[in-house]
Design an enzyme around this catalytic site. Structure first.
Site, mmCIF file in Angstrom:
data_model
loop_
_atom_site.group_PDB
_atom_site.id
_atom_site.type_symbol
_atom_site.label_atom_id
_atom_site.label_comp_id
_atom_site.label_asym_id
_atom_site.label_seq_id
_atom_site.Cartn_x
_atom_site.Cartn_y
_atom_site.Cartn_z
ATOM 1 N N ASN A 66 9.275 -15.455 -16.256
ATOM 2 C CA ASN A 66 10.031 -14.201 -16.188
ATOM 3 C C ASN A 66 10.548 -13.791 -17.558
ATOM 4 O O ASN A 66 10.469 -12.620 -17.962
ATOM 5 C CB ASN A 66 11.223 -14.350 -15.235
ATOM 6 C CG ASN A 66 10.823 -14.377 -13.775
ATOM 7 O OD1 ASN A 66 9.689 -14.065 -13.421
ATOM 8 N ND2 ASN A 66 11.758 -14.761 -12.920
ATOM 9 N N ARG A 392 -1.936 -3.759 -6.756
ATOM 10 C CA ARG A 392 -2.300 -5.097 -7.222
ATOM 11 C C ARG A 392 -3.078 -5.778 -6.108
ATOM 12 O O ARG A 392 -2.500 -6.139 -5.082
ATOM 13 C CB ARG A 392 -1.058 -5.938 -7.543
ATOM 14 C CG ARG A 392 -0.188 -5.404 -8.677
ATOM 15 C CD ARG A 392 0.906 -6.406 -9.018
ATOM 16 N NE ARG A 392 1.966 -5.806 -9.811
ATOM 17 C CZ ARG A 392 1.920 -5.676 -11.135
ATOM 18 N NH1 ARG A 392 0.855 -6.076 -11.795
ATOM 19 N NH2 ARG A 392 2.929 -5.133 -11.787
ATOM 20 N N ARG A 422 0.895 -3.224 -14.440
ATOM 21 C CA ARG A 422 1.060 -4.051 -15.629
ATOM 22 C C ARG A 422 0.541 -5.471 -15.432
ATOM 23 O O ARG A 422 0.854 -6.136 -14.442
ATOM 24 C CB ARG A 422 2.530 -4.086 -16.040
ATOM 25 C CG ARG A 422 2.789 -4.851 -17.331
ATOM 26 C CD ARG A 422 4.232 -4.731 -17.751
ATOM 27 N NE ARG A 422 4.558 -3.392 -18.168
ATOM 28 C CZ ARG A 422 5.692 -2.761 -17.852
ATOM 29 N NH1 ARG A 422 6.570 -3.350 -17.077
ATOM 30 N NH2 ARG A 422 5.927 -1.547 -18.295
ATOM 31 N N HIS A 452 2.046 3.898 -6.584
ATOM 32 C CA HIS A 452 2.662 2.640 -6.183
ATOM 33 C C HIS A 452 2.793 2.530 -4.668
ATOM 34 O O HIS A 452 3.148 1.479 -4.144
ATOM 35 C CB HIS A 452 4.043 2.533 -6.853
ATOM 36 C CG HIS A 452 4.669 1.180 -6.796
ATOM 37 N ND1 HIS A 452 5.782 0.905 -6.041
ATOM 38 C CD2 HIS A 452 4.337 0.007 -7.409
ATOM 39 C CE1 HIS A 452 6.125 -0.352 -6.194
ATOM 40 N NE2 HIS A 452 5.266 -0.932 -7.024
ATOM 41 N N TYR A 485 5.892 -13.605 -1.051
ATOM 42 C CA TYR A 485 6.757 -12.425 -1.083
ATOM 43 C C TYR A 485 7.091 -12.014 0.341
ATOM 44 O O TYR A 485 6.212 -11.968 1.199
ATOM 45 C CB TYR A 485 6.054 -11.247 -1.756
ATOM 46 C CG TYR A 485 5.920 -11.304 -3.256
ATOM 47 C CD1 TYR A 485 5.915 -12.506 -3.950
ATOM 48 C CD2 TYR A 485 5.763 -10.135 -3.986
ATOM 49 C CE1 TYR A 485 5.773 -12.542 -5.328
ATOM 50 C CE2 TYR A 485 5.613 -10.162 -5.372
ATOM 51 C CZ TYR A 485 5.620 -11.370 -6.032
ATOM 52 O OH TYR A 485 5.472 -11.399 -7.390
ATOM 53 N N HIS A 609 11.107 -9.016 -1.324
ATOM 54 C CA HIS A 609 10.385 -7.903 -1.938
ATOM 55 C C HIS A 609 10.400 -6.629 -1.099
ATOM 56 O O HIS A 609 10.138 -5.546 -1.609
ATOM 57 C CB HIS A 609 8.946 -8.337 -2.212
ATOM 58 C CG HIS A 609 8.175 -7.424 -3.102
ATOM 59 N ND1 HIS A 609 7.201 -6.568 -2.629
ATOM 60 C CD2 HIS A 609 8.250 -7.202 -4.437
ATOM 61 C CE1 HIS A 609 6.696 -5.879 -3.639
ATOM 62 N NE2 HIS A 609 7.313 -6.236 -4.752
#
Length: 730
Positions: A66, A392, A422, A452, A485, A609
């Site tokens: 992180n 993703r 990213r 997104h 997640y 999440h």
């Protein structure tokens, strides 16, 4: 959590918003410092004695990973602003220079804390026969093996390079590790400084195998192996000093809005990223002084963060040690359930969804149901088209293969592939190429906005006519992260949501701004207004003396407009409870500003999440009339204004009850993995169960109790322990 009063809050009678006159630093926390506080909470789990030992080491590794990303993106961005003379202030009124100064202090504290955590874990691991960088334990047999390994596997792939005016300084890749050696030639006494870079293909640690050591496992960091056998690299020299280092570079990608070829742009931008400005240099404490001066000079470190560590470089690399095959030192493996409602329909996802909406709670329920939904669509002759947004997808091609199979079966398949995800840009480019070769229509969406939203849309020709089936998610179509997640997958055949989903896809693929949306709210167009309208309704209820409550679960909250609106709600007497895993710029519980706002953060076995927004709608929470939404969007300026996101209302009663009374309420009740934010100091304090009450762990609850909407007839037999606001699990 306080219950709501029967009468209006005293402040509700006063419409003034005096809090708006407070200075910025008194109204908001700094975004970057709040993120560092989040990573500190992650790091604290390395000290959590309730966790198995290798899981504690995993949290230490995650905190390192992180922090690396934070340096490569956030700190690099601020350093770039300083170089460019940008003086724009942050939400709390700090200039880039002021932020960097505060960040530097905090990062040094975090790095020191990471090294302390490692030093505390090492003896515990050694007691279990796992040794990290254990050169002191390398006896004769192990020494022979390690030396042979170096000669056979490392020596052939490393390239020593002298550093002098005749040789250009070698390029050090992002996250690259190297060693510098100060040498004296034995024949003539001349001095040289040499660099050896560790190739990325080499393992981060060399593990001496069990046949050499029996039950003991020794991990030696690769850079230590290189230094250990330096005399084999430099025969004829005396090694006077050495030192290892690690480099992080600016890894953000800037997008040109007028780019003619987006794919070509990203391919070149990825290459540039690998050569970005050095943003951080880590060196070990024994680094040779003369070699260190040369390194500083050649790397161009004017804006770089330089740190000297007494322990291990690249804490993130410990993930390799976590893979050690010691199941007794890890969490008991968890096998997610497959929704019984779909099994009752002989695995026919469309039949189950057609009968009633269903929500899947990952990772407690299997991500395979999402993949099977697409696989079934690919094989079903009645399906005419599939549209899929991919943010993703990861490096496992389950979802990609399902879309390819559908295209090869002659169906109309459209994939919106987001190139700006990213660190997944290269992987997404790869999938885009494979999809296009199979006949999938690949769209890259907006140049200046990320797509997104997590959405899949299947159009099926049935006896009654055309029917649209939709999947809306709070997380990515990523089979690996779906195992760790916590996210929600919502399946529906609601015609209105189907029509709205089609408009969302047309917005992304054809820039056709949607008109007449029936249920769905999307950013950057209507999502923030929908949330603000709901907050305003709660404010109105509070002023009428009715119960007024807002519950929300997000990853981050940084948007100033939203924060101010929540302050206004608190000022009016609305009870606001926020579960914010990561960044929170809002200051809760501050007199005159946010007395009725509570912020908690949950850090545990799974990474929280999912995004959920719930509004009491004039009744006590949780209640049947509450307005409940799931979303792909956090309360961040980028999500609300610079991304395509979705906000989905939950109207089916069973799904409504699961999301509100089960998922969201369990997060509010958790005491074993929760932290409360102090609005004055910005510090987080662990939550503890009250008095003699047993603690409540929301992750354990979901692992042992089935969801509501996925159970079908099985629910009648087993039931689900009901949660209550006052008493926790019953």
């Amino acid at each position: 959590m306080a219950s709501h009063p029967d009468t209006a809050h005293p402040a509700a009678a006063n419409d003034s918003t005096s809090f708006a006159d407070l200075p910025a630093e008194a109204r908001y926390f700094n975004r970057e410092l709040s993120w560092l506080a989040f990573n500190d909470r992650v790091l604290e789990e390395a000290n959590n004695t309730a966790y198995p030992l290798l899981e504690r080491l995993r949290f230490l590794s995650i905190s390192g990973s992180n922090l690396d990303e934070f340096m490569m993106i956030r700190v690099a961005g601020l350093a770039g602003q300083v170089r460019s003379g940008v003086c724009e202030t942050s939400i709390d009124g700090k200039t880039p220079t002021q932020q960097l100064a505060a960040i530097t202090t905090r990062v040094r504290e975090l790095e020191a804390k990471q090294q302390r955590a490692l030093s505390q874990l090492r003896p515990l691991l050694e007691h279990e026969g796992i040794h990290i960088a254990g050169e002191d334990r390398i006896e004769e047999d192990a020494e022979d093996w390690l030396r042979a390994y170096f000669l056979e596997h490392i020596m052939p792939v490393i390239t020593p390079q002298v550093l002098d005016p005749a040789h250009p300084f070698p390029f050090v890749a992002n996250a690259g590790i190297g060693a510098l050696f100060n040498l004296r030639r034995k024949s003539d006494g001349s001095q040289l400084i040499e660099m050896v870079l560790v190739p990325a293909m080499l393992p981060r640690f060399v593990r001496i195998p069990a046949e050499v050591l029996g039950d003991e496992a020794i991990y030696v960091a690769i850079e230590r192996v290189v230094c250990r056998y330096a005399e084999l690299i430099f025969p004829g020299f005396t090694i006077q000093g050495d030192g290892v280092f690690r480099v992080l570079r600016d890894s953000d990608i800037e997008i040109e809005e007028e780019a003619e070829d987006l794919v070509r742009l990203f391919r070149s931008a990825i290459q540039r990223r690998r050569r970005g400005q050095v943003i951080m240099l880590e060196i070990d404490e024994s680094f040779d002084a003369e070699a260190g001066e040369l390194l500083h000079d050649k790397l161009g470190l004017e804006q770089a963060f330089v740190t000297t560590t007494e322990g291990m470089l690249g804490i993130s690399g410990l993930e390799e040690v976590v893979k050690e095959d010691r199941p007794e030192l890890k969490f008991t493996p968890y096998s997610p359930r497959y929704p019984e409602r779909i099994l009752e329909q002989d695995g026919d996802a469309f039949a189950a969804i057609r009968a009633k909406d269903i929500v899947i709670h990952h990772p407690y329920e299997s991500f395979e149901v999402v993949v099977d939904f697409l696989r079934q669509a690919a094989a079903d002759p009645k399906v005419v088209s599939i549209k899929q947004a991919l943010y993703r997808a990861g490096n496992q091609p389950t979802v990609i293969n399902a879309l390819i199979a559908a295209a090869e079966a002659g169906k109309s398949v459209t994939a919106v592939v987001e190139l700006k995800a990213r660190f997944d840009e290269e992987q997404n480019l790869k999938w885009a190429g494979e999809l296009e070769r199979a006949g999938v229509q690949v769209i890259y969406g907006f140049i200046d906005m990320k797509t997104h939203a997590k959405i899949s849309m299947v159009v099926r020709e049935e006896e009654e006519g055309i029917r649209t089936y939709c999947h809306f998610g709070t997380g990515n179509y990523h089979p690996v992260t779906a195992k760790i997640y916590t996210d929600l997958s919502y399946f529906t055949a609601d015609p209105a949501l189907g029509r709205d989903a089609a408009k969302l896809f047309n917005f992304v693929t054809g820039y056709v701004e949607p008109q007449g949306m029936e249920r769905l709210a999307i950013s950057p167009l209507t999502l923030d207004d929908t949330i603000i309208d709901n907050i305003d309704r709660e404010i109105a209820f509070a002023r009428e003396g009715k119960p007024a409550t807002i519950w929300a679960k997000v990853n981050s909250i940084t948007d100033q407009k939203m924060i101010d609106k929540l302050y206004e709600a608190s000022h009016a007497g609305v009870e606001v409870v926020l579960v914010v895993r990561g960044i929170c710029c809002l200051r809760p519980g501050v007199p005159g500003l946010s007395e009725d706002i509570t912020v908690k953060s949950i850090i545990g076995r799974f990474l929280e999440h999912s995004r959920i927004y719930a509004f009491g709608n004039g009744e006590a929470m949780p209640g049947d009339k509450a307005k409940v939404y799931i979303s792909s969007a956090d309360l961040m300026e980028r999500n609300l204004h610079r991304r395509v996101e979705s906000l989905v209302p939950i109207t089916n009663q069973t799904v409504h009850d699961q999301v509100l009374d089960q998922v969201l309420l369990a997060n509010l009740l958790d005491t074993e993995q929760s932290w409360l934010l102090d609005g004055e100091t910005g510090e987080y304090e662990r939550v503890h169960a009250d008095g003699d009450e047993a603690g409540f762990n929301c992750h354990a609850y979901f692992m042992t109790n089935p969801s509501l909407s996925g159970r079908g007839d099985a629910l009648k037999e087993s039931g689900v322990p009901k949660l209550t606001l006052r008493k926790g699990a019953q």
